[in-house]
Design a protein around this motif. Structure first.
Motif, PDB file in Angstrom:
ATOM      1  N   UNK A 247       0.828  -1.214   0.000  1.00 45.11           N
ATOM      2  CA  UNK A 247       0.000   0.000   0.000  1.00 45.11           C
ATOM      3  C   UNK A 247       0.859   1.259   0.000  1.00 45.11           C
ATOM      4  N   UNK A 248       1.932   1.271   0.777  1.00 48.81           N
ATOM      5  CA  UNK A 248       2.820   2.433   0.791  1.00 48.81           C
ATOM      6  C   UNK A 248       3.463   2.636  -0.583  1.00 48.81           C
ATOM      7  N   UNK A 249       3.803   1.541  -1.242  1.00 51.78           N
ATOM      8  CA  UNK A 249       4.362   1.632  -2.601  1.00 51.78           C
ATOM      9  C   UNK A 249       3.348   2.288  -3.535  1.00 51.78           C
ATOM     10  N   UNK A 250       2.077   1.871  -3.450  1.00 45.12           N
ATOM     11  CA  UNK A 250       1.035   2.480  -4.272  1.00 45.12           C
ATOM     12  C   UNK A 250       0.950   3.989  -3.993  1.00 45.12           C
ATOM     13  N   UNK A 251       0.961   4.347  -2.719  1.00 42.39           N
ATOM     14  CA  UNK A 251       0.809   5.755  -2.324  1.00 42.39           C
ATOM     15  C   UNK A 251       1.939   6.605  -2.894  1.00 42.39           C
ATOM     16  N   UNK A 252       3.161   6.107  -2.801  1.00 41.49           N
ATOM     17  CA  UNK A 252       4.318   6.873  -3.312  1.00 41.49           C
ATOM     18  C   UNK A 252       4.233   7.029  -4.830  1.00 41.49           C
ATOM     19  N   UNK A 253       3.822   5.972  -5.524  1.00 46.20           N
ATOM     20  CA  UNK A 253       3.663   6.063  -6.981  1.00 46.20           C
ATOM     21  C   UNK A 253       2.590   7.087  -7.336  1.00 46.20           C
ATOM     22  N   UNK A 254       1.483   7.015  -6.623  1.00 45.88           N
ATOM     23  CA  UNK A 254       0.365   7.916  -6.908  1.00 45.88           C
ATOM     24  C   UNK A 254       0.754   9.361  -6.631  1.00 45.88           C
ATOM     25  N   UNK A 255       1.514   9.603  -5.571  1.00 46.00           N
ATOM     26  CA  UNK A 255       1.939  10.975  -5.280  1.00 46.00           C
ATOM     27  C   UNK A 255       2.723  11.557  -6.452  1.00 46.00           C
ATOM     28  N   UNK A 256       3.572  10.742  -7.049  1.00 46.01           N
ATOM     29  CA  UNK A 256       4.342  11.198  -8.215  1.00 46.01           C
ATOM     30  C   UNK A 256       3.427  11.485  -9.399  1.00 46.01           C
ATOM     31  N   UNK A 257       2.439  10.624  -9.596  1.00 46.62           N
ATOM     32  CA  UNK A 257       1.496  10.807 -10.703  1.00 46.62           C
ATOM     33  C   UNK A 257       0.696  12.098 -10.508  1.00 46.62           C
ATOM     34  N   UNK A 258       0.263  12.345  -9.272  1.00 46.33           N
ATOM     35  CA  UNK A 258      -0.522  13.546  -8.973  1.00 46.33           C
ATOM     36  C   UNK A 258       0.292  14.809  -9.192  1.00 46.33           C
ATOM     37  N   UNK A 259       1.578  14.752  -8.902  1.00 44.50           N
ATOM     38  CA  UNK A 259       2.450  15.913  -9.132  1.00 44.50           C
ATOM     39  C   UNK A 259       2.537  16.253 -10.615  1.00 44.50           C
TER      40      UNK A 259
END
Length: 759
Positions: A247-259
């Protein structure tokens, strides 16, 4: 030149009219008709008004213009379908076989507009100098209501309208008079329905230190975001053991996508996982996160749909249907626990969310991440062959957390030792030990209710549903509401006092369900606080969240439940997981039975010892030597995969060939047999006349697992071929045959490509 004609799909689910019809756009509607919108049109000889969806526009007629009819109106309530989702619907129709209108409805999680909520407020417009003068004037005129409101507004410039008319008792006439005097303004604005009513779901951005990825997690994150930044959009399979921090891996990936100004969809297999998943995501992304699922009201779903469409949220979390969220700039799709069969639709078109997600990602230039501790055999095979990119997490995220110790108990030996309880002696000892230590316990059994079936102990008569070919289950045993229930059609009857066959009073339940487990736990450990989580206890809205929140908050010592309790939850105080009967799924009439059992046991094992305390899992079984039990005990996925792959290859099951289940349902037994034989003959004819279909394999027809359901008779026929297009071609021919034969108009035939369950 503006378009004068519209291609429209009629809202009728019938293969005979599964095509577009061209209509004239009247002058009164020119400029108002767009692709995707819902319209009202005259259809058929009687010109019956029907609903339809515009899927194309043109400036030239396909037929003689004098034969074309005009669009009557634009639907006020209908939701417009995005162009990209129309294309996705076409993919679903062509791949899984359905009418286009049914495929369009699938990609529309929200189909109708819902009136928005509004709030009214009273705002003070007068300045400080004016307030003094107005106070004097109101005093002189003895305008007590105006003076009362003025005094309140002088302290708080904006007051809710309901408070003004309620607690302050100000009439509408008084308010209108003050509006004319330009002292106040009555303002009205829309607002979205709140889908996060639980106070424990944070809406603030917070990234505590323990949310920092470790080196193994960071390597996976870096690989995906580097590929993304280089314009390389892939499908990744993240194989991470339970507790490895996917889940943390997903969150970090998504944060990059949102940026990057993009949005993300996170699919979870069950609504039960929403609470914990959303809590993690809202800690990081706050109000940019929302949910989409069937438990929401129509108004709540519509609001989330609008927020996503307008870009007011960036992350949507939900089960299968959340895949069709109308994000304008989708950048990433995550499918957590990708092995779960809930990602395959049960209703036509029987699409698989994994394949549809990959296609949608290709359409909009997004990446896909599939995550699981126990990947589906099909996904892992594709990762091994290079179609997906394989990423791995081999260690638990917390250094202090270790994989739980697994003990397999042979129930045959327990019986020999004289133990006829549903709990082995070892499990009973360990439950007592954890209760004494104030640690938490989860007990898993994949069958709800009180007993598997009810029968007479004198003559052996089993109580069956009068409408279905299944036994009735006992519910609410020992209470005034003791009853027999059919888990398929919902039929209920009061538990009889006597056997209808022999008159004996020895009528009792056999087998075990979660309700009976709960009862026995309370008898053995009366001091324990017990919660039960299954389909019966989670029917009400927010019931999943309430049960999980209570357990996470330490309000219970033992959680008893079906498979919904062993998927993805993280309870650090759980140190013991008991699997009451591992054989419940192992002996299902399904070629995936071993895989399902391995997945459930591994997931169950992953719930124990996720914190600093060591965990233990006790697996009770009558078949301890079975390879899915032994490999699950070792938590060795690759060993299981190699064994299972050999069986699949030998028997030509997916992923080594494609399968199609042809499911038939009729009103009579005779018609069921006739239809099955007719369809088999049609398939044999197709096979003989098409060289590329010579290797087509047929299994059946035979009676379905449940032959009679809701007073209808069911049969199934399976086809196998390495090329899915051959299976689709057979399906198309069978549909044409059925459409041309009036005799079979009242029968139901459905097609399921690569089914994930038996029929």
């Amino acid at each position: 030149m503006s378009e004068r004609f519209a291609d429209i799909i009629i809202d009728i689910s019938h293969e005979a009219i599964d095509r577009t019809f061209q209509y004239i756009i009247p002058d009164a509607l020119k400029g108002q008709i767009h692709v995707g919108m819902s319209v009202s049109i005259p259809f058929g000889r009687a010109n019956t008004l029907r609903k339809g969806y515009v899927v194309g526009l043109s400036d030239k007629p396909k037929l003689d213009e004098s034969k074309l009819k005009e669009i009557v109106s634009v639907s006020d309530k209908g939701i417009a379908i995005e162009n990209s989702l129309i294309e996705l619907a076409a993919f679903i129709k062509n791949t899984y076989g359905s009418t286009m209108i049914n495929a369009l409805k699938v990609v529309m999680p929200v189909k109708e507009k819902v009136k928005g909520l509004t709030k009214k407020e009273v705002r003070l417009l007068a300045s400080k100098d004016q307030i003094e003068k107005l106070s004097e004037a109101y005093n002189k005129k003895r305008a007590k209501a105006k003076l009362r409101l003025l005094n309140e507004l002088s302290e708080d410039i904006v007051i809710p309208y309901s408070l003004v008319t309620g607690k302050l008792n100000i009439s509408a006439n008084t308010l209108n008079a003050m509006v004319k005097e330009n002292v106040i303004a009555i303002e009205e604005e829309g607002y979205y329905r709140n889908v996060f009513k639980n106070k424990e779901l944070p809406a603030v951005i917070d990234n505590p230190q323990n949310e920092t990825p470790n080196a193994e997690q960071q390597a996976v994150i870096d690989r995906v975001i580097t590929d993304y930044d280089n314009g390389d959009r892939k499908t990744y399979l993240l194989k991470g053991i339970t507790g490895s921090g996917k889940t943390l891996v997903y969150i970090e990936m998504i944060e990059h996508i949102l940026e990057k100004g993009k949005q993300a969809i996170v699919l979870i297999p069950e609504i039960a996982l929403t609470y914990q998943t959303v809590k993690r995501f809202r800690r990081r992304f706050g109000d940019r996160v929302t949910i989409m699922n069937s438990k929401l009201s129509k108004g709540e779903r519509y609001d989330q749909f609008e927020k996503a469409k307008k870009g007011e949220v960036s992350v949507v979390i939900g089960p299968r249907s959340a895949l069709f969220t109308p994000f304008p700039d989708l950048g990433l799709i995550v499918i957590d626990e990708e092995h779960e069969t809930t990602y395959k639709s049960d209703n036509p078109p029987k699409y698989h969310a994994r394949e549809v997600a990959i296609h949608r990602a290709k359409m909009c230039g997004a990446s896909v991440v599939l995550g699981s501790a126990t990947p589906s055999i099909e996904a892992y095979y594709k990762a091994q062959s290079g179609e997906y990119t394989l990423l791995t997490l081999k260690n638990r995220a917390k250094k202090s957390a270790k994989l739980a110790r697994v003990t397999v108990v042979d129930l045959r030996e327990e019986l020999k030792a004289g133990n006829r309880s549903m709990f082995s002696n070892h499990l009973k000892e360990q439950i007592r030990d954890r209760l004494d230590k104030k640690e938490q316990i989860m007990l898993f059994l994949n069958r709800r209710g009180y007993a598997g079936f009810v029968s007479c102990r004198a003559c052996g008569h089993v109580f069956f549903c009068p409408h279905c070919d299944v036994s009735l289950n006992l519910h609410d045993a020992g209470t005034a509401n003791e009853r027999l229930v059919c888990h398929y059609c919902g039929y209920e009857q009061k538990k009889p006092d006597k056997c209808p066959e022999c008159g004996s009073t020895f009528v009792a339940g056999f087998g075990v369900g979660t309700q009976k487990v709960e009862e026995q736990v309370k008898k053995l450990y009366p001091e324990a606080r017990v919660l039960r989580m299954d389909l019966d206890t989670t029917k009400k809205k927010d019931s999943h969240e309430k049960i999980l929140s209570a357990f996470a908050g330490g309000e219970a010592d033992i959680l008893v439940g079906t498979q919904m309790i062993v998927k993805g939850h993280d309870f650090p105080d759980v140190t013991l997981v008991g699997v009451i009967a591992a054989d419940t799924t192992l002996f299902e009439n399904d070629y995936r039975a071993s895989e399902k059992t391995f997945d459930l046991l591994t997931q169950a094992a992953g719930r124990a010892g996720r914190g600093d305390k060591e965990g233990e899992v006790i697996v009770q079984t009558y078949k301890p030597e079975h390879y899915c039990i032994t490999t699950a005990a070792l938590q060795d996925y690759d060993m299981f995969y190699d064994e299972e792959k050999s069986y699949r290859k030998l028997l030509a099951y997916p992923p080594f060939s494609h399968m199609m289940a042809i499911f038939m349902e009729t009103e009579t037994d005779e018609l069921s047999k006739e239809l099955a034989d007719v369809l088999r003959l049609q398939i044999e004819t197709y096979k003989a006349s098409h060289e590329n279909a010579l290797k087509l394999k047929l299994i059946g027809p035979c009676e379905a697992g449940i032959y009679k359901l809701n007073d209808r008779y069911r049969r199934v026929l399976y086809l196998k071929h390495t090329d899915s297009k051959i299976l689709t071609a057979v399906k198309d021919q069978l549909e044409d045959y059925l459409n041309d034969n009036e005799k079979y108009k009242d029968t139901h035939v459905s097609f399921d490509l690569d089914p994930v369950r038996s029929y």
